[in-house]
Write a protein that holds these residues in place. Structure first.
Motif, mmCIF file in Angstrom:
data_model
loop_
_atom_site.group_PDB
_atom_site.id
_atom_site.type_symbol
_atom_site.label_atom_id
_atom_site.label_comp_id
_atom_site.label_asym_id
_atom_site.label_seq_id
_atom_site.Cartn_x
_atom_site.Cartn_y
_atom_site.Cartn_z
ATOM 1 N N ARG A 89 -2.651 35.446 -55.848
ATOM 2 C CA ARG A 89 -1.458 36.062 -55.242
ATOM 3 C C ARG A 89 -1.306 35.630 -53.784
ATOM 4 O O ARG A 89 -0.200 35.522 -53.281
ATOM 5 C CB ARG A 89 -1.531 37.579 -55.341
ATOM 6 N N GLU A 90 -2.452 35.331 -53.188
ATOM 7 C CA GLU A 90 -2.423 34.905 -51.778
ATOM 8 C C GLU A 90 -2.672 33.409 -51.624
ATOM 9 O O GLU A 90 -2.557 32.869 -50.525
ATOM 10 C CB GLU A 90 -3.490 35.694 -50.979
ATOM 11 N N HIS A 91 -3.089 32.773 -52.715
ATOM 12 C CA HIS A 91 -3.397 31.339 -52.663
ATOM 13 C C HIS A 91 -2.847 30.623 -53.887
ATOM 14 O O HIS A 91 -2.723 31.220 -54.961
ATOM 15 C CB HIS A 91 -4.919 31.101 -52.616
ATOM 16 N N ILE A 92 -2.538 29.347 -53.684
ATOM 17 C CA ILE A 92 -2.282 28.479 -54.841
ATOM 18 C C ILE A 92 -3.644 27.902 -55.203
ATOM 19 O O ILE A 92 -4.235 27.134 -54.427
ATOM 20 C CB ILE A 92 -1.293 27.358 -54.503
ATOM 21 N N VAL A 93 -4.160 28.311 -56.356
ATOM 22 C CA VAL A 93 -5.533 27.951 -56.708
ATOM 23 C C VAL A 93 -5.539 26.689 -57.570
ATOM 24 O O VAL A 93 -4.865 26.641 -58.611
ATOM 25 C CB VAL A 93 -6.240 29.090 -57.472
ATOM 26 N N THR A 94 -6.277 25.696 -57.135
ATOM 27 C CA THR A 94 -6.481 24.513 -57.971
ATOM 28 C C THR A 94 -7.823 24.664 -58.682
ATOM 29 O O THR A 94 -8.642 25.517 -58.314
ATOM 30 C CB THR A 94 -6.512 23.233 -57.120
ATOM 31 N N PHE A 95 -8.036 23.824 -59.682
ATOM 32 C CA PHE A 95 -9.301 23.859 -60.424
ATOM 33 C C PHE A 95 -10.071 22.593 -60.084
ATOM 34 O O PHE A 95 -9.635 21.477 -60.382
ATOM 35 C CB PHE A 95 -9.034 23.977 -61.920
ATOM 36 N N PRO A 141 12.294 12.130 -65.634
ATOM 37 C CA PRO A 141 11.009 12.556 -65.055
ATOM 38 C C PRO A 141 11.141 12.652 -63.542
ATOM 39 O O PRO A 141 11.666 11.741 -62.903
ATOM 40 C CB PRO A 141 10.047 11.436 -65.455
ATOM 41 N N ARG A 142 10.717 13.767 -62.934
ATOM 42 C CA ARG A 142 10.818 13.950 -61.495
ATOM 43 C C ARG A 142 9.508 14.445 -60.883
ATOM 44 O O ARG A 142 9.491 15.050 -59.820
ATOM 45 C CB ARG A 142 11.965 14.921 -61.147
ATOM 46 N N ASN A 143 8.389 14.145 -61.582
ATOM 47 C CA ASN A 143 7.059 14.432 -61.052
ATOM 48 C C ASN A 143 6.765 15.932 -60.994
ATOM 49 O O ASN A 143 7.588 16.753 -61.360
ATOM 50 C CB ASN A 143 6.875 13.749 -59.684
ATOM 51 N N THR A 144 5.561 16.271 -60.509
ATOM 52 C CA THR A 144 5.054 17.633 -60.699
ATOM 53 C C THR A 144 5.603 18.651 -59.704
ATOM 54 O O THR A 144 5.618 19.841 -60.016
ATOM 55 C CB THR A 144 3.521 17.640 -60.665
ATOM 56 N N ALA A 145 6.055 18.216 -58.538
ATOM 57 C CA ALA A 145 6.569 19.205 -57.586
ATOM 58 C C ALA A 145 7.817 19.877 -58.148
ATOM 59 O O ALA A 145 7.927 21.113 -58.148
ATOM 60 C CB ALA A 145 6.861 18.552 -56.239
ATOM 61 N N ALA A 146 8.744 19.088 -58.633
ATOM 62 C CA ALA A 146 9.968 19.649 -59.216
ATOM 63 C C ALA A 146 9.644 20.582 -60.373
ATOM 64 O O ALA A 146 10.232 21.669 -60.508
ATOM 65 C CB ALA A 146 10.878 18.512 -59.690
ATOM 66 N N PRO A 170 4.617 14.241 -56.232
ATOM 67 C CA PRO A 170 3.618 15.116 -56.854
ATOM 68 C C PRO A 170 3.474 16.421 -56.072
ATOM 69 O O PRO A 170 3.653 16.443 -54.852
ATOM 70 C CB PRO A 170 2.320 14.313 -56.775
ATOM 71 N N LEU A 171 3.099 17.478 -56.776
ATOM 72 C CA LEU A 171 2.910 18.779 -56.134
ATOM 73 C C LEU A 171 1.847 18.701 -55.036
ATOM 74 O O LEU A 171 1.975 19.356 -53.999
ATOM 75 C CB LEU A 171 2.509 19.816 -57.197
ATOM 76 N N ASP A 172 0.811 17.908 -55.258
ATOM 77 C CA ASP A 172 -0.236 17.765 -54.238
ATOM 78 C C ASP A 172 0.350 17.353 -52.897
ATOM 79 O O ASP A 172 -0.023 17.890 -51.851
ATOM 80 C CB ASP A 172 -1.262 16.698 -54.667
ATOM 81 N N MET A 223 0.652 20.992 -51.677
ATOM 82 C CA MET A 223 -0.764 21.337 -51.508
ATOM 83 C C MET A 223 -1.383 20.758 -50.236
ATOM 84 O O MET A 223 -2.222 21.395 -49.598
ATOM 85 C CB MET A 223 -1.567 20.883 -52.737
ATOM 86 N N GLU A 224 -0.979 19.565 -49.867
ATOM 87 C CA GLU A 224 -1.579 18.974 -48.668
ATOM 88 C C GLU A 224 -0.994 19.570 -47.391
ATOM 89 O O GLU A 224 -1.488 19.308 -46.296
ATOM 90 C CB GLU A 224 -1.384 17.448 -48.681
ATOM 91 N N LYS A 225 0.052 20.365 -47.538
ATOM 92 C CA LYS A 225 0.713 20.922 -46.352
ATOM 93 C C LYS A 225 0.443 22.417 -46.188
ATOM 94 O O LYS A 225 0.446 22.931 -45.075
ATOM 95 C CB LYS A 225 2.210 20.659 -46.452
ATOM 96 N N THR A 226 0.214 23.114 -47.303
ATOM 97 C CA THR A 226 0.066 24.565 -47.226
ATOM 98 C C THR A 226 -1.297 24.955 -46.654
ATOM 99 O O THR A 226 -2.286 24.233 -46.816
ATOM 100 C CB THR A 226 0.232 25.209 -48.618
ATOM 101 N N ALA A 227 -1.327 26.136 -46.023
ATOM 102 C CA ALA A 227 -2.608 26.710 -45.585
ATOM 103 C C ALA A 227 -3.153 27.636 -46.661
ATOM 104 O O ALA A 227 -4.221 28.231 -46.499
ATOM 105 C CB ALA A 227 -2.411 27.488 -44.285
#
Lengths: 356, 356
Positions: free
Chosen positions: B143-149, B93-98, B253-255, B259-263
């Motif tokens: 396409r221009e954003h990583i969309v979270t729910f 297991p290597r978490n969600t970012a990988a 984690p991907l967050d 996610m916490e770094k991207t604009a």
């Protein structure tokens, strides 16, 4: 030197133990399980009344049980090195009066001078020495009396019947003045305050001829029992009672069929660490407990919990943050209830098994 | 007519679900069990994002899991008639970012125009139609954003992270202003009072190229993932990631990694009957209940008890006179705890399994 007494134990092992479900099952009722002891209830009962002890010489026991439980009886006796005098197979449960008559007759057939000690197979008796001493004290009275064992009450228990003592026959042995049904709390407290009452343990010591004679009060039971024994098929130690005669016997407890009617009843007072493990709360009461009051048996994991009875038979029981519960698990079923409601296990079992 | 969107579901199925022990085990974790639904959590997740729905066309899913769970994945997909696009086997297991990096790369390899919908395999989403409508609404931004729910909160929940919405990008889709860790009760109440906060569901919709680009913030993870995929052994639908590269990836984690770094983060507001079944108390909350508030699954007998979660998997659970408990039984183990202490199941499991 005191007179020697030969005692034939007659172990009543036909109970179902439905309130100790799911450990106690139809296939293997409670007496064949380790519950609150080292050996099984049945094995400890048989071992307790074997060999020589003071003026007592115990003969090979008679065991009275259901045919389907014969393998348990044989295996558990073998484990403690006891040979059965007879294993008497009941075609159907017919209560303790019928069993007493069969046991008396069968014992007299072997040794008319011996006394019969009729015992339930599912009692705890923590103080064997005191029990044997009581039997020895009671034996001289057991030719003229059917002696019951009256347990010194230490609390106003409402789950047992009581015996009121009459005049003294000898040291610690009294005539029976009266039997009392299970009382309510108030009445039980009165009995304790008044004194002269003991718990009816359901154990009896008697000369077989006297017992058969006192069945004059209930001759149909005695005659049915004697016919079932006469017609029995014998096969080694196994005695297959004749079904038609036996099943026709009225199903009545010995207390009602004989003891409440006879003038020959006596009660031997005793304090022997006795308990009748009717339901799980009683097992918690007598069990060894950890510092938090948890009594644990089998595979158990406990976190921050107190005063529980926890038992895992082949299934791990894990509890966190619970108090005063019984949690009993087997591969068949798990029960969870407050200790105070242990009696309801019987109803849970009926619901689970569809009224069986 | 709206533009058609091809969506590649990437189902993250590597979780262990230790707080849902003993149903959830190492051999068969929670996502492969029926918990609070009709099918298993995994099967319902896969079925929810299959076929055609409005402007959405779902491609064969990528499933990311532990090699030992391949049989569950294959059997449960077969049962719902879904063929896996790939079953990607994680050496550890290597978490969600990988996982996100692997999924993005693998999806782009098949269809660079498709969007990736990254989903945990163990969520409840009661309102599929609303979920699909949200995906459809979010797709033009993906396409221009990583969309979270972002789940509309209906209580000051302290068990989830929160997302604070920024400026509006379109109807119901906002830029992400900030991520907030699981708050304490007071803070959670402030979020609800203030508005503009939603629960972070851990689901993501994105164009694979954009995701890989935004991994510029954590290049070691992306590079490790691409190397593990490049070196993978492929065998039909199975993709055995190359172990040395994959296990060297930082477990993040991907967050946090992206996610916490991207604009380019966005949040699509939704109200879809979502629940993350972390522990047994949450399952009680979402489950159907009887008139007394008991949620029962499997073989259960209930007498005079209220507000319990009762589950018997191959073992009958029988309760009398208990309230607000969880009782979960399997042939391996039984747990009993107050609902409020459901989190402690994790600790019970450790104690029971010896820290495993």
């Amino acid at each position: 030197m005191a007179m020697k007494h030969t005692i034939v134990p007659a172990i009543m092992s036909g109970g179902a133990g439905t309130r100790l479900w799911p450990v106690s099952t139809e296939a293997k009722p409670k007496q064949f399980h380790v519950i609150g002891g080292v050996g099984t209830l049945f094995a400890e009962t048989a071992a307790r009344v074997s060999g020589e002890a003071g003026a007592l010489s115990f003969a090979a026991p008679l065991v009275l049980c259901n045919v389907s439980h014969t393998p348990w009886v044989e295996a558990q006796l073998a484990e403690i090195g006891v040979s059965a005098g007879a294993i008497v197979l009941e075609p159907a449960p017919r209560n303790t009066a019928a069993i007493a008559a069969v046991a008396a007759s069968l014992a007299a057939e072997r040794d008319p001078e011996a006394l019969v000690l009729l015992l339930p197979a599912d009692h705890i008796i923590a103080d064997r020495a005191a029990f044997l001493a009581t039997i020895e004290r009671a034996a001289p009275f057991a030719r003229e009396h059917i002696v019951t064992f009256g347990i010194q009450p230490n609390r106003p228990e409402t789950g047992y019947g009581y015996i009121k003592s009459g005049h003294e026959l000898g040291a610690g042995v009294h005539a029976i003045a009266a039997f009392r049904e299970k009382p309510n709390r108030e009445t039980a407290e009165l009995y304790l305050a008044e004194g002269g009452y003991s718990w009816n343990s359901g154990m009896f010591l008697f000369a077989p001829a006297l017992m058969l004679q006192e069945f004059a009060a209930s001759p149909a039971i005695r005659d049915g029992a004697l016919a079932a024994l006469k017609g029995a098929r014998r096969e080694g130690a196994l005695v297959h009672l004749e079904a038609a005669s036996f099943t026709a016997i009225p199903s009545v407890p010995l207390d009602i069929a004989v003891m409440e009617k006879t003038a020959r009843g006596a009660v031997a007072a005793c304090d022997i660490g006795w308990a009748d493990l009717g339901a799980w709360d009683e097992i918690w009461r007598i069990a060894a407990k950890d510092a938090a009051g948890n009594a644990c048996e089998g595979a158990v994991v406990v976190l921050d919990s107190a005063n529980n009875l926890l038992r895992g038979d082949g299934v791990r029981v894990c509890v966190a943050g619970v108090n005063d519960l019984i949690v009993i698990a087997t591969p068949e079923a798990v029960i969870v209830a407050p200790r105070m409601r242990a009696q309801e296990v019987k109803r849970l079992r009926e619901l689970a098994l569809g009224g069986k």
